[in-house]
Design a protein around this motif. Sequence first.
Motif, PDB file in Angstrom:
ATOM      1  N   ARG A  99      41.329  31.760  44.297  1.00  0.00           N
ATOM      2  CA  ARG A  99      41.430  32.988  45.104  1.00  0.00           C
ATOM      3  C   ARG A  99      41.754  34.206  44.242  1.00  0.00           C
ATOM      4  O   ARG A  99      41.391  35.333  44.577  1.00  0.00           O
ATOM      5  CB  ARG A  99      42.522  32.844  46.182  1.00  0.00           C
ATOM      6  N   GLU A 100      42.450  33.964  43.134  1.00  0.00           N
ATOM      7  CA  GLU A 100      42.837  35.063  42.234  1.00  0.00           C
ATOM      8  C   GLU A 100      41.619  35.696  41.558  1.00  0.00           C
ATOM      9  O   GLU A 100      41.693  36.819  41.071  1.00  0.00           O
ATOM     10  CB  GLU A 100      43.788  34.495  41.172  1.00  0.00           C
ATOM     11  N   ILE A 108      48.306  36.270  42.083  1.00  0.00           N
ATOM     12  CA  ILE A 108      48.932  35.566  43.208  1.00  0.00           C
ATOM     13  C   ILE A 108      50.017  34.659  42.647  1.00  0.00           C
ATOM     14  O   ILE A 108      49.767  33.905  41.698  1.00  0.00           O
ATOM     15  CB  ILE A 108      47.914  34.702  43.989  1.00  0.00           C
ATOM     16  N   THR A 163      47.513  43.316  44.606  1.00  0.00           N
ATOM     17  CA  THR A 163      46.119  43.751  44.734  1.00  0.00           C
ATOM     18  C   THR A 163      45.918  45.073  44.002  1.00  0.00           C
ATOM     19  O   THR A 163      46.877  45.754  43.643  1.00  0.00           O
ATOM     20  CB  THR A 163      45.728  43.972  46.214  1.00  0.00           C
ATOM     21  N   ILE A 201      41.823  41.308  43.660  1.00  0.00           N
ATOM     22  CA  ILE A 201      43.065  40.525  43.657  1.00  0.00           C
ATOM     23  C   ILE A 201      43.522  40.431  42.198  1.00  0.00           C
ATOM     24  O   ILE A 201      42.840  39.846  41.361  1.00  0.00           O
ATOM     25  CB  ILE A 201      42.848  39.108  44.230  1.00  0.00           C
ATOM     26  N   VAL A 223      51.369  38.604  46.427  1.00  0.00           N
ATOM     27  CA  VAL A 223      49.989  38.939  46.091  1.00  0.00           C
ATOM     28  C   VAL A 223      49.966  40.384  45.564  1.00  0.00           C
ATOM     29  O   VAL A 223      50.437  41.296  46.248  1.00  0.00           O
ATOM     30  CB  VAL A 223      49.055  38.808  47.315  1.00  0.00           C
ATOM     31  N   GLY A 249      46.080  42.395  50.816  1.00  0.00           N
ATOM     32  CA  GLY A 249      47.153  41.637  50.165  1.00  0.00           C
ATOM     33  C   GLY A 249      48.077  40.987  51.176  1.00  0.00           C
ATOM     34  O   GLY A 249      48.440  39.811  51.043  1.00  0.00           O
TER      35      GLY A 249
END
Length: 487
Positions: free
Chosen positions: A217-218, A226, A248, A223, A246, A255
């Motif tokens: 996801r990072e 995380i 962002t 982003i 998170v 976020g």
Amino acid sequence: MRVFVASIATETNTFSPVYTDLSDFRETFYHPPGTHPDQPSLCSAPFIACRDLVPGAGGTLIEGTAAWAEPAGLVNQQAWETLRDEVLDQVTAALPLDAVVLGLHGAMVARGCDDCEGELLERIRAIVGPETVIGASYDPHSHFSERRRRNADISITFKEFPHVDTMERACDLVRLTVAAVRGEVRPVTSVFDCRMIDVMPTTAEPMRAYVDRIVERERAPGILSISVVHGFMAGDVPDMGAKIIVVTDDAPTRGNDLARELGMELFGLRGSTRMTVLDPEAALDQVDETAGHEPVVIADIWDNPGGGVAGDSTVLLRRLLARGIDRAAVGLIWDPVAVRLCFAAGEGTRINLRFGGKSGPDCGDPVDGEVEVVRLVPDAIQRFNNTWARAGDIAAIRIGGVDVLLATIRLQIYSTDLFEAAGVDMRDRRVVVVKSTNHFRRAFEPIASKILYVDSGAPYPSDPRKTAYRKLSRALWPIVEHPHGCA
Ligand SMILES: [Zn+2]
């Protein structure tokens, strides 16, 4: 670009009777400006990342103090204020600054200050002003307060437990900080309170897959970072508990949404992340059943000095001796007085010695007996991944069929270094007991026939439902079943 780096770090078990003073920092890891070694320590990896990355980015690095004390009880107020003011004076002297990079632990508690890191960040922000970029790295076994979020631009924790990624996270922190100074990104921090506290090793499922998903996801555009704050259940402070951070690139709504999604996903894993833990007798039964030359490695997980307890419990050692288990090794038991007596007697002597079991009633009674002083190791060093730690003087003694490593400094076992330095040959051991929760694992896996986790009832407050928290400000699982509302 002018970048300042400093590190003040320890992990405070507010329930521990082993209080922390300036001398604990000075004896463990204390480096005034310009004297930080080439190798990183657990929380000072940002020094090395800054040295690697800041000059290449055309910046000037100004180094402040780096200080670390082995986890223990409350830091005394004078020690905290001395270290804090030392770094604040260094920040003031280094002005003007484009960035401040801090290697923190995040679970430091002093008498009179429940949130040392929040206070440090707030005071640094007051000195440098709103334009300077402040980045901080943390151990995931920490507490994350609104004060920290408000006063730092970038907050990053290690992703792995065991913490094998300290250098990678330090490099992430410094790269992001430099990018923010250059105006290439505008970091904004979102936080979600998972309302839970648990033990979450990332070497096993379900946490392994969870961390891998976070790394995935990072990579999404926008982003920047995380982090999972696991929390530290031995710290009685208002913000104790797991949180998701998170960072962002100026996208706070996104976020917030992502932090909530990942936080509720983690909440869904509650109760399924701890390792299987045995009682001492069940573990020693498995030693009896195991033939062969590779040892059974037993982690005495709740007497781990890395969690702030003394590390002098004799409960498991007493069971080994009572069952007459031979070719056994135990490390480390903290007893500076016993080590001193062994050094005075000398290698090869047989002496009557009382050792261990002195820090409190939960740690078993001291062991008394005639012991052989097998090996004396002055100023020992222990590696952990690419970091290292001073281990002080070590005395290896033999009692019954057990080699015991006694230590002057409270330190968990990270690797096989200290056993090897003490002349303990792992290949012919039936059982090796280490005082560590999980950091030992990577080093011992190659030599272990099996690894067992044991709860010997020692002093770490490992069940939050039974721990008398007085300052915790929110409802957390497992103290309450549904902290987010109805099921
Ligand atoms: Zn940790």
